[in-house]
Design a protein around this motif. Structure first.
Motif, short mmCIF file in Angstrom:
data_model
loop_
_atom_site.label_atom_id
_atom_site.label_comp_id
_atom_site.label_asym_id
_atom_site.label_seq_id
_atom_site.Cartn_x
_atom_site.Cartn_y
_atom_site.Cartn_z
N ASN A 32 32.00 10.52 -8.43
CA ASN A 32 31.50 9.41 -9.23
C ASN A 32 31.52 8.12 -8.41
OD1 ASN A 32 30.96 7.45 -11.13
ND2 ASN A 32 32.29 8.31 -12.70
N PRO A 33 30.35 7.52 -8.12
CA PRO A 33 30.32 6.32 -7.28
C PRO A 33 30.58 5.04 -8.05
CG PRO A 33 28.08 6.93 -7.82
CD PRO A 33 28.99 7.97 -8.47
N PHE A 34 30.75 5.13 -9.37
CA PHE A 34 30.93 3.94 -10.19
C PHE A 34 32.36 3.81 -10.70
CE2 PHE A 34 26.57 5.57 -10.87
CZ PHE A 34 25.90 4.58 -10.17
N CYS A 35 33.23 4.75 -10.34
CA CYS A 35 34.58 4.75 -10.88
C CYS A 35 35.51 5.40 -9.86
CB CYS A 35 34.61 5.53 -12.20
SG CYS A 35 36.21 5.58 -13.00
N GLY A 36 36.24 4.58 -9.11
CA GLY A 36 37.12 5.12 -8.09
C GLY A 36 36.46 5.11 -6.72
N GLY A 37 37.27 5.15 -5.68
CA GLY A 37 36.77 4.94 -4.33
C GLY A 37 36.18 6.15 -3.65
N GLN A 38 36.50 7.39 -4.10
CA GLN A 38 36.03 8.57 -3.37
C GLN A 38 34.52 8.69 -3.41
OE1 GLN A 38 38.17 12.29 -3.58
NE2 GLN A 38 39.86 11.31 -4.65
N GLY A 39 33.91 8.45 -4.58
CA GLY A 39 32.46 8.53 -4.68
C GLY A 39 31.76 7.43 -3.89
N VAL A 257 36.93 -12.25 -11.93
CA VAL A 257 36.45 -10.86 -11.96
C VAL A 257 37.44 -9.97 -11.22
CG1 VAL A 257 34.68 -9.28 -11.11
CG2 VAL A 257 34.01 -11.40 -12.22
N THR A 258 37.69 -8.80 -11.80
CA THR A 258 38.51 -7.79 -11.12
C THR A 258 37.94 -6.41 -11.41
OG1 THR A 258 40.80 -7.09 -10.70
CG2 THR A 258 40.15 -7.33 -13.00
N THR A 259 38.32 -5.44 -10.59
CA THR A 259 37.90 -4.05 -10.79
C THR A 259 39.14 -3.21 -11.04
OG1 THR A 259 35.97 -4.30 -9.36
CG2 THR A 259 36.77 -2.05 -9.74
N SER A 260 39.11 -2.43 -12.10
CA SER A 260 40.25 -1.55 -12.41
C SER A 260 39.70 -0.27 -12.98
CB SER A 260 41.20 -2.21 -13.40
OG SER A 260 42.35 -1.43 -13.62
N SER A 261 39.66 0.80 -12.16
CA SER A 261 39.02 2.04 -12.58
C SER A 261 39.79 2.80 -13.63
CB SER A 261 38.79 2.94 -11.35
OG SER A 261 40.02 3.22 -10.71
N ALA A 262 41.11 2.54 -13.74
CA ALA A 262 41.93 3.24 -14.73
C ALA A 262 43.14 2.38 -15.06
CB ALA A 262 42.37 4.60 -14.19
N VAL A 289 36.83 -10.92 -16.54
CA VAL A 289 35.91 -9.80 -16.72
C VAL A 289 36.43 -8.64 -15.86
CG1 VAL A 289 33.54 -8.97 -16.53
CG2 VAL A 289 33.98 -11.38 -17.09
N VAL A 290 36.72 -7.52 -16.50
CA VAL A 290 37.26 -6.35 -15.82
C VAL A 290 36.16 -5.31 -15.70
CG1 VAL A 290 39.04 -4.56 -15.85
CG2 VAL A 290 39.52 -6.82 -16.85
N VAL A 291 35.87 -4.87 -14.48
CA VAL A 291 34.92 -3.79 -14.27
C VAL A 291 35.71 -2.49 -14.44
CG1 VAL A 291 33.26 -2.72 -12.71
CG2 VAL A 291 33.57 -5.22 -12.70
N GLY A 292 35.54 -1.86 -15.58
CA GLY A 292 36.30 -0.66 -15.89
C GLY A 292 36.32 -0.42 -17.39
N LYS A 293 36.91 0.70 -17.76
CA LYS A 293 36.95 1.09 -19.16
C LYS A 293 38.03 0.33 -19.92
CE LYS A 293 37.60 5.23 -22.03
NZ LYS A 293 37.89 6.69 -22.01
#
Length: 513
Positions: A32-39, A257-262, A289-293
């Motif tokens: 998954n390229p939109f959630c987490g770094g592996q994708g 803005v921050t990114t938090s996949s989980a 604004v949090v990029v994540g669920k």
């Protein structure tokens, strides 16, 4: 495209380094390229490897990677789907497959491990990948595993193996155990992360390990016991064409803005929420604004409610690349509050847009973000007061924001681009091939002729055992399964089932990312 149908076309002419183009199998058990770094890693690295003139075939499971198409008629990376049972898909995560979905003993192993609270995908993907690669012996010059670290990847795969370990997942396990509130939660964490025992054993036997930072390199030595001389740092980076400044995008006053996949302790989001409450005492317009669920329960949801921030914290999910870039551009400040990162792509991407950064000093973040006051404002991890002070200072000082933003982009352009990452990775491919006695396209006198995968005979014999498991009844997910993917002890199964429901939402966020 199915595993049987997908074949990348031949490369034309020499690669960019003037040597023979390589045929690369790039493995990813989750893309998954939109959630987490592996994708993200697979998407950008595969594109840049193809741009260098190599033939790249990404072999992955659900969620499948998104791969880029190259301009100018150049062959881009190809995708071969190696499907799992996709047990964590939406809208029915932790589902039990129907009887006709079971294809073999690996499927039974996957379901049995999920039923008992474990995470099966690294092991089961490695077994499927081993079978696939051995059936296609001679198709690839090198196999590149993206942190699967499963037993199936030991031994002879038909080509030398290079493995990327972004950071040891044992770090995640340790932080989650430290944050566990009761014995049920601690049991659930231990069971979920049981696969890390397998990853430790596999990592120690790998001939060539790539990692993304010096901090991760030391963690791999300390946590996984890998010999330091087998580990090579190849920094990754940002797509600096996409993540670039754009003065036409209006900056929203007070936006962070921050990114938090989980919603996991590793990401430190709860400390940022607490910091926001402090910031708003001096800057009432500050908002996050949090990029994540959006979490519906847990520490972050509780903190938002406790500090009365329902209208000041927004979560966005499933946005496009263009929307993500514009969101970062629109922020006055970007923030990385993580307790630990093996690299921190969000930091590099924010800096590439020219957005000033507040970041912790957890893990490898300082390697990316640079020195405090020069390219970012740096604070200790887990310190909400320090985060609040830095955010307040940056929100109130436009000259500091402009200086840090410009210096941050310049740092990324110098050190952290995907083109540099691909070039460094190819150099390690050719080195691994030479060490295995393979033709690299360039003479290297005296290279030792060893096992093609670089493993000892005893390790190869152990790996062969996974191709001949104990018999299980076809189509019976309740049949006994063995190995690290199973319960810690036979009596653990009932206990695992009893705590399974209490922790589903948190594990779902980890599994889908």
């Amino acid at each position: 495209m199915t595993a049987e149908a997908s074949q990348a076309g031949p490369s034309r002419g020499p690669a960019s380094d003037g040597l023979r183009p390589l045929r690369i199998a790039l493995l990813t058990y989750k893309g998954n390229p939109f959630c987490g770094g592996q994708g993200v890693y697979v998407r950008h690295l595969s594109r840049e490897l193809a741009r260098l003139g190599h033939r790249v075939e990404v072999i992955g499971a659900q969620p499948y990677p998104v791969l880029d198409v190259l301009d100018g008629g150049q062959d881009g990376p190809a995708l071969t789907e190696l499907p799992s049972l996709d047990l964590y898909r939406q809208p029915d995560p932790f589902r039990t497959p129907k009887r006709d979905e079971y294809r073999d003993w690996i499927d039974a192993l996957e379901v049995g491990t999920m039923w008992t609270g474990g995470f099966p995908e690294p092991l089961t993907f490695s077994l499927r990948a081993r079978r696939h690669l051995r059936a296609r012996r001679g198709d690839f010059d090198v196999v590149h595993d993206n942190q699967t670290l499963g037993y199936g990847l030991l031994g002879d795969l038909g080509a030398p193996l290079v493995t990327t370990i972004h950071h040891p997942i044992t770090v995640d396990r340790r932080l989650e155990l430290d944050a566990a509130e009761n014995w049920q939660r601690r049991y659930s964490v231990r069971r979920w992360y049981a696969f890390t025992r397998m990853q430790k054993r596999v990592a120690r036997r790998l001939p060539s390990v790539l990692t993304v930072s010096g901090s991760s390199r030391q963690e791999i030595v300390d946590d996984l016991g890998v010999r330091q001389d087998r580990i090579h740092v190849v920094h990754i980076g940002a797509d600096t064409d996409l993540f670039a400044p754009d003065p036409s995008v209006p900056v929203v006053p007070g936006r962070i803005v921050t990114t938090s996949s989980a919603d996991v302790p590793l990401k430190g989001l709860v400390f940022l929420v607490e910091a926001l409450a402090k910031v708003r005492a001096e800057q009432p317009g500050a908002h996050l604004v949090v990029v994540g669920k959006r979490p519906v329960e847990g520490p972050v949801a509780q903190a938002v409610e406790r500090y009365g921030l329902e209208g000041a914290v927004e979560f966005v999910k499933g946005i496009s690349d263009a929307e993500l870039v514009d969101l970062v551009r629109s922020a006055q400040v970007a923030c990385v509050p993580s307790l630990y990162e093996g690299f921190s792509l969000p930091a590099a991407e924010a800096m590439a847009t020219g957005t000033p950064l507040v970041a912790t000093t957890g893990g490898a973040i300082p390697e990316v973000a640079g020195r405090d006051g020069e390219t970012c404002l740096a604070v200790p991890p887990g310190d909400a007061g320090a985060l609040a002070a830095a955010l307040t200072r940056l929100l109130g000082d436009p000259e500091l924001r402009a200086r840090l933003g410009a210096a941050g982009r310049e740092r990324v352009l110098r050190h952290f681009t995907w083109a540099r990452a691909a070039q460094g990775t190819v150099a390690r491919y050719r080195e691994a091939m030479a060490d295995a006695g393979r033709d690299t396209g360039a003479a290297r006198p005296g290279a030792p002729a060893v096992d093609r995968a670089g493993t000892r005979p005893a390790d190869r014999a152990a790996a062969e055992a996974v191709d001949h498991p104990a018999p299980t009844a076809p189509g019976r997910p309740d049949a006994p399964v063995a190995g690290d993917a199973g319960p810690d002890t036979p009596t653990d199964t009932a206990a695992a089932v009893s705590v399974h429901a209490a922790d589903t939402s948190d594990r779902e966020s980890r599994a889908t990312c």
